[in-house]
Design an enzyme around this catalytic site. Structure first.
Site, mmCIF file in Angstrom:
data_model
loop_
_atom_site.group_PDB
_atom_site.id
_atom_site.type_symbol
_atom_site.label_atom_id
_atom_site.label_comp_id
_atom_site.label_asym_id
_atom_site.label_seq_id
_atom_site.Cartn_x
_atom_site.Cartn_y
_atom_site.Cartn_z
ATOM 1 N N GLU A 80 0.840 -1.199 0.000
ATOM 2 C CA GLU A 80 0.000 0.000 0.000
ATOM 3 C C GLU A 80 0.876 1.250 0.000
ATOM 4 O OE1 GLU A 80 -3.732 2.232 0.738
ATOM 5 O OE2 GLU A 80 -2.749 0.904 -0.662
ATOM 6 N N ASP A 108 -2.489 -5.044 0.752
ATOM 7 C CA ASP A 108 -1.785 -3.960 1.438
ATOM 8 C C ASP A 108 -0.394 -4.361 1.915
ATOM 9 O OD1 ASP A 108 -3.907 -2.022 1.284
ATOM 10 O OD2 ASP A 108 -4.980 -3.219 2.761
ATOM 11 N N LYS A 134 -15.297 -6.872 2.330
ATOM 12 C CA LYS A 134 -13.934 -7.145 1.858
ATOM 13 C C LYS A 134 -13.820 -8.575 1.336
ATOM 14 C CE LYS A 134 -11.087 -3.585 2.787
ATOM 15 N NZ LYS A 134 -10.213 -2.969 1.774
#
Length: 232
Positions: A80, A108, A134
């Site tokens: 990320e 991430d 998610k």
């Protein structure tokens, strides 16, 4: 909200968030709630990785002070915050090196100890609702999901929280502090409520249109204060 973000977060995080938004054609000065959310998410990702290393025996250890031993390897690879091309380059490199399945969406982090990608979530809503969103988006059992909320709640795949309790408590404390700081500036309600956020967005757009219509005198000089913020 924009002023709060610039005061509350590390300049490096602010710069990364601005770059991420501009990459998608978004304006941090207008979509200020999104700006705050991206900065918060970035900070949590960095805090997740902070102080965690793997020693020469492959064991996970925490080093909080001084320079880590040269034999230590960072436990987490931070994906990320990188531009998309570089992020996918890192992901492909990890997959080629470790043999793990390539994710469909950019994760991430990568955990070198558990050999898995991690998706970090920070939500203003119920953690279980955000977790399900998610999971439905990723549709992969190989990517580990870890959700944090501003109220101190968390949820992770198979209740495996990856980090020790103290490291997670540090993240939760930071999120709670951000919430308190927003509330003290009367920003929290608009950050949480989509309806209020939409009203604020329209207000920001109107202000920008008003400023654009005003006569301006352009200066091409850079102030000494701004020079200190320019990337080296």
């Amino acid at each position: 909200m924009e002023d709060f973000v610039r005061q509350c977060f590390n300049p490096m995080i602010v710069e990364l968030a601005e770059k991420a938004m501009k990459e998608y054609g978004e304006d941090p000065k207008i979509e200020t709630n999104k700006f705050a959310a991206i900065c918060t998410h970035l900070e949590v990702c960095f805090m997740y990785s902070d102080f965690h290393f793997i020693d020469e025996r492959g064991e996970s250890i925490i080093v909080e002070s001084g320079d880590p031993n040269a034999l230590l390897k960072h436990r987490f690879e931070i994906i990320e915050g990188r531009d998309r091309i570089m992020a996918w380059t890192v992901v492909n490199s990890i997959c080629n090196t470790t043999g793990v399945e390539k994710p469909k969406f950019l994760p991430d982090l990568y955990d070198y100890k558990e050999n898995r990608f991690i998706e970090i979530g920070v939500t203003r809503r119920e953690v279980h609702i955000y977790y399900l969103e998610k999971a439905n988006k990723i549709k992969s059992e190989k990517t580990h999901i870890h959700i944090f909320s501003f109220t101190g709640e968390e949820m992770a795949t198979k209740a495996d929280y990856t980090l020790d309790e103290e490291s997670r408590a540090r993240i939760k404390t930071r999120l709670f502090t951000i919430r308190q700081e927003m509330a003290s500036r009367s920003l929290w309600d608009s950050f949480v409520s989509p309806k209020e956020a939409k009203r604020q967005l329209k207000k920001n757009l109107r202000l920008q249109e008003l400023c654009a219509s005003l006569p301006t005198k352009v200066s091409h000089r850079t102030s000494p204060a701004l020079k200190t913020l320019e990337p080296m």
